[in-house]
Design an enzyme around this catalytic site. Structure first.
Site, PDB file in Angstrom:
ATOM      1  N   GLY A 194      -9.517 -46.368 -34.772  1.00 19.82           N
ATOM      2  CA  GLY A 194      -8.244 -46.574 -35.452  1.00 19.82           C
ATOM      3  C   GLY A 194      -8.304 -46.235 -36.930  1.00 19.82           C
ATOM      4  O   GLY A 194      -9.245 -45.604 -37.406  1.00 19.82           O
ATOM      5  N   HIS A 196      -7.160 -40.949 -39.773  1.00 20.56           N
ATOM      6  CA  HIS A 196      -7.076 -40.059 -40.918  1.00 20.56           C
ATOM      7  C   HIS A 196      -7.009 -38.619 -40.420  1.00 20.56           C
ATOM      8  O   HIS A 196      -6.961 -38.363 -39.202  1.00 20.56           O
ATOM      9  CB  HIS A 196      -8.258 -40.285 -41.869  1.00 20.56           C
ATOM     10  CG  HIS A 196      -9.599 -40.170 -41.213  1.00 20.56           C
ATOM     11  ND1 HIS A 196     -10.049 -39.029 -40.607  1.00 20.56           N
ATOM     12  CD2 HIS A 196     -10.601 -41.087 -41.063  1.00 20.56           C
ATOM     13  CE1 HIS A 196     -11.253 -39.226 -40.137  1.00 20.56           C
ATOM     14  NE2 HIS A 196     -11.619 -40.472 -40.373  1.00 20.56           N
ATOM     15  N   HIS A 239      -9.182 -37.499 -37.492  1.00 16.84           N
ATOM     16  CA  HIS A 239      -8.695 -37.900 -36.169  1.00 16.84           C
ATOM     17  C   HIS A 239      -7.525 -37.027 -35.717  1.00 16.84           C
ATOM     18  O   HIS A 239      -7.422 -36.644 -34.552  1.00 16.84           O
ATOM     19  CB  HIS A 239      -8.204 -39.354 -36.197  1.00 16.84           C
ATOM     20  CG  HIS A 239      -9.264 -40.350 -36.541  1.00 16.84           C
ATOM     21  ND1 HIS A 239      -9.188 -41.146 -37.660  1.00 16.84           N
ATOM     22  CD2 HIS A 239     -10.417 -40.685 -35.922  1.00 16.84           C
ATOM     23  CE1 HIS A 239     -10.249 -41.931 -37.706  1.00 16.84           C
ATOM     24  NE2 HIS A 239     -11.020 -41.672 -36.661  1.00 16.84           N
ATOM     25  N   MET A 253     -17.317 -33.152 -36.035  1.00 14.81           N
ATOM     26  CA  MET A 253     -18.661 -32.750 -36.446  1.00 14.81           C
ATOM     27  C   MET A 253     -19.086 -33.412 -37.753  1.00 14.81           C
ATOM     28  O   MET A 253     -20.240 -33.299 -38.151  1.00 14.81           O
ATOM     29  CB  MET A 253     -18.743 -31.221 -36.570  1.00 14.81           C
ATOM     30  CG  MET A 253     -19.028 -30.516 -35.256  1.00 14.81           C
ATOM     31  SD  MET A 253     -20.568 -31.071 -34.464  1.00 14.81           S
ATOM     32  CE  MET A 253     -21.783 -30.258 -35.511  1.00 14.81           C
ATOM     33  N   LYS A 254     -18.173 -34.079 -38.426  1.00 12.75           N
ATOM     34  CA  LYS A 254     -18.560 -34.834 -39.631  1.00 12.75           C
ATOM     35  C   LYS A 254     -19.710 -35.771 -39.263  1.00 12.75           C
ATOM     36  O   LYS A 254     -20.689 -35.874 -39.971  1.00 12.75           O
ATOM     37  CB  LYS A 254     -17.360 -35.647 -40.131  1.00 12.75           C
ATOM     38  CG  LYS A 254     -17.660 -36.538 -41.321  1.00 12.75           C
ATOM     39  CD  LYS A 254     -17.425 -35.809 -42.625  1.00 12.75           C
ATOM     40  CE  LYS A 254     -17.876 -36.652 -43.809  1.00 12.75           C
ATOM     41  NZ  LYS A 254     -17.207 -37.960 -43.838  1.00 12.75           N
ATOM     42  N   GLN A 265     -23.585 -38.395 -34.082  1.00  8.91           N
ATOM     43  CA  GLN A 265     -22.837 -38.991 -32.977  1.00  8.91           C
ATOM     44  C   GLN A 265     -22.560 -37.951 -31.894  1.00  8.91           C
ATOM     45  O   GLN A 265     -22.696 -38.237 -30.691  1.00  8.91           O
ATOM     46  CB  GLN A 265     -21.528 -39.601 -33.477  1.00  8.91           C
ATOM     47  CG  GLN A 265     -20.642 -40.129 -32.361  1.00  8.91           C
ATOM     48  CD  GLN A 265     -19.467 -40.929 -32.885  1.00  8.91           C
ATOM     49  OE1 GLN A 265     -19.552 -42.118 -33.077  1.00  8.91           O
ATOM     50  NE2 GLN A 265     -18.350 -40.250 -33.122  1.00  8.91           N
ATOM     51  N   VAL A 291     -12.812 -31.567 -41.221  1.00  9.45           N
ATOM     52  CA  VAL A 291     -11.650 -31.218 -42.049  1.00  9.45           C
ATOM     53  C   VAL A 291     -12.056 -31.341 -43.522  1.00  9.45           C
ATOM     54  O   VAL A 291     -12.723 -32.304 -43.908  1.00  9.45           O
ATOM     55  CB  VAL A 291     -10.465 -32.168 -41.749  1.00  9.45           C
ATOM     56  CG1 VAL A 291      -9.238 -31.768 -42.571  1.00  9.45           C
ATOM     57  CG2 VAL A 291     -10.132 -32.156 -40.260  1.00  9.45           C
ATOM     58  N   SER A 309     -12.219 -41.207 -45.719  1.00  8.04           N
ATOM     59  CA  SER A 309     -11.458 -42.311 -46.305  1.00  8.04           C
ATOM     60  C   SER A 309     -12.223 -42.882 -47.500  1.00  8.04           C
ATOM     61  O   SER A 309     -11.664 -43.589 -48.328  1.00  8.04           O
ATOM     62  CB  SER A 309     -11.184 -43.387 -45.256  1.00  8.04           C
ATOM     63  OG  SER A 309     -12.295 -43.549 -44.404  1.00  8.04           O
TER      64      SER A 309
END
Lengths: 288, 288
Positions: B31, B34, B37, B148-149, B153, B176, B186
């Site tokens: 959630g 940004h 997402h 990919m940031k 993960q 992005v 963020s």
């Protein structure tokens, strides 16, 4: 019957089946099929449009010193039986296909395993959970069939399905028995004539314990004492364990106020036999 | 847009969708959506008939002392954004629904985790693997989208899907960026004006490392030295790590003879920023 060795093929096949709105029943085995397996297949056959049987001797669930290398295999006979019993898809993967490289992610079953047969097989159910996660993702069944003979395995599969939200209905199937009540097992052939005569006492003793609950006894200690005494008086086999635990949580109980399993393991000269009965607070059989 | 909070509802919904032969794209998030997402959602929207977004702040992936309680939430805004970006199903489960009781089975990610950010977050990826196994079984997607940031993960999800044969295509989506190349985050709002001016140097330094490979350098040590020197000359931030590893295996390499990730983390006064670039032996960007 389609015999598929390829993971992709099975997944593509199942996707087509499900798009047609047909249900899939899954019977995972390590092969060398016996009457217990055949009853699983028959049950799956009745309840599903498509029955998938897997045969895979999973190295991950064998401990050091266990019988992975000598585990019995008879592919030809298994294949004929599967066909005869109406299996639609036989999935027969190689070890290389299932484990192309060492896994990066380990599963550890932290509950339900340090009791009954799990005590003497550390890591066994970790391997069961891992291979079933793989098989469930390959076969994507609506229902999966497991025999109540290995009630602890059923309890672990129940945990696996609930913990990880598999959209699969676990169907436990009652143990297949000889006419005198002895649970069928490929190990029964190793019994001497006298041991074979005595062995039905295992199930009789467990049923005697259940009768005590039906008669109002709620104290596990008294039931286990009584079952032990009964069994010792009926067989020369050496009792490995007699345990009474909540089911399917497999935790110890002070009083029988929930469904329980009463289970026994007995060593004979050349075989170790196990059996169990699962019942509710009134002694009514609930599973299998 | 359907907002579903119930696991069964989602499974029933997806089964209907798949029986109609429609494809399902899945974007799992915690959630507070940004731009990263939203790009995942846009990509899923382009590639699938049905897009499912999950919002669940997963307690299992937060360590002791991490910010589970203060993790930012804005359900109302998330819901509007999801609707606006064409999400078909928003899955919004409660913690009680996802973890009605403590799990019996633990997942441990034993590879790809003791490097990069994983070093300082023990157990984090175990929690990620467990919740994604659950979410994959609930949403049953054809494709799952990850940014990919957080390349580590993505590497762990790759291991999860391969190890357990999930019939899901992992789609990594490029990070992005702001116009000057700084990865959107963020956390960027916590940068001072001077830090904000300097921060694009992180990506610039990684790209400089990649240029070295394009020019024929295959020695990771020399590349890391050079990237470190470049970055230290361009920012006052304190470098947490600069690492060059095989991708997606995330093992150290003596020579660049396979696809690699070059990644950095930098501490500023009130924010720690991460970024990476993934490229092959010729320096060509391969993922994201």
């Amino acid at each position: 019957m389609d015999v598929l060795g390829n993971i992709d093929e099975v997944q593509q096949h199942v996707k087509r089946v499900r798009m047609e709105g047909r249900s899939v029943g899954f019977v995972p085995t390590m092969g060398y099929l016996h009457e217990g397996h055949l009853k699983l297949i028959e049950t799956a056959r009745r309840e599903n449009d498509v029955v998938i049987l897997s045969i895979f001797v999973n190295p991950l669930q064998f401990g050091a010193g266990e019988d992975l290398d000598t585990y019995p295999r008879d592919e030809e006979r298994d294949r004929k039986l599967a066909e005869e019993y109406g299996v639609d898809v036989l999935f027969f993967p190689t070890t290389e296909m299932m484990y192309p490289e060492p896994m990066s992610i380990r599963m550890s079953v932290t509950k339900r395993t340090d009791v009954l047969c799990g005590k003497s097989r550390p890591g066994h159910f970790d391997g069961v959970a891992a291979v079933l996660t793989k098989l469930f993702n390959i076969v994507m069944p609506d229902r999966a069939y497991f025999g109540m003979k290995d009630a602890q395995q059923v309890a672990v599969v129940d945990a696996l399905i609930n913990d990880f939200n598999f959209d699969i209905k676990l169907v436990p199937v009652a143990t297949v028995r000889e006419e005198d009540g002895l649970a069928k097992s490929s190990r029964n052939v190793h019994l001497s004539a006298r041991e074979r005569d005595e062995a039905p006492a295992i199930q009789e003793s467990l049923q005697a314990g259940r009768q005590m609950v039906m008669a109002g006894e709620k104290n596990p200690v008294r039931i286990i004492q009584s079952v032990t005494k009964f069994l010792e008086s009926r067989t020369h086999g050496r009792i490995d364990y007699i345990e009474l635990l909540s089911y399917p949580e497999l935790t110890s109980v002070d009083v029988i106020d929930r469904p329980v399993i009463l289970a026994a393991a007995v060593f004979y000269e050349k075989a170790r036999l196990i059996d169990n009965v699962v019942f509710d607070t009134d002694g009514k059989i609930t599973t299998g």
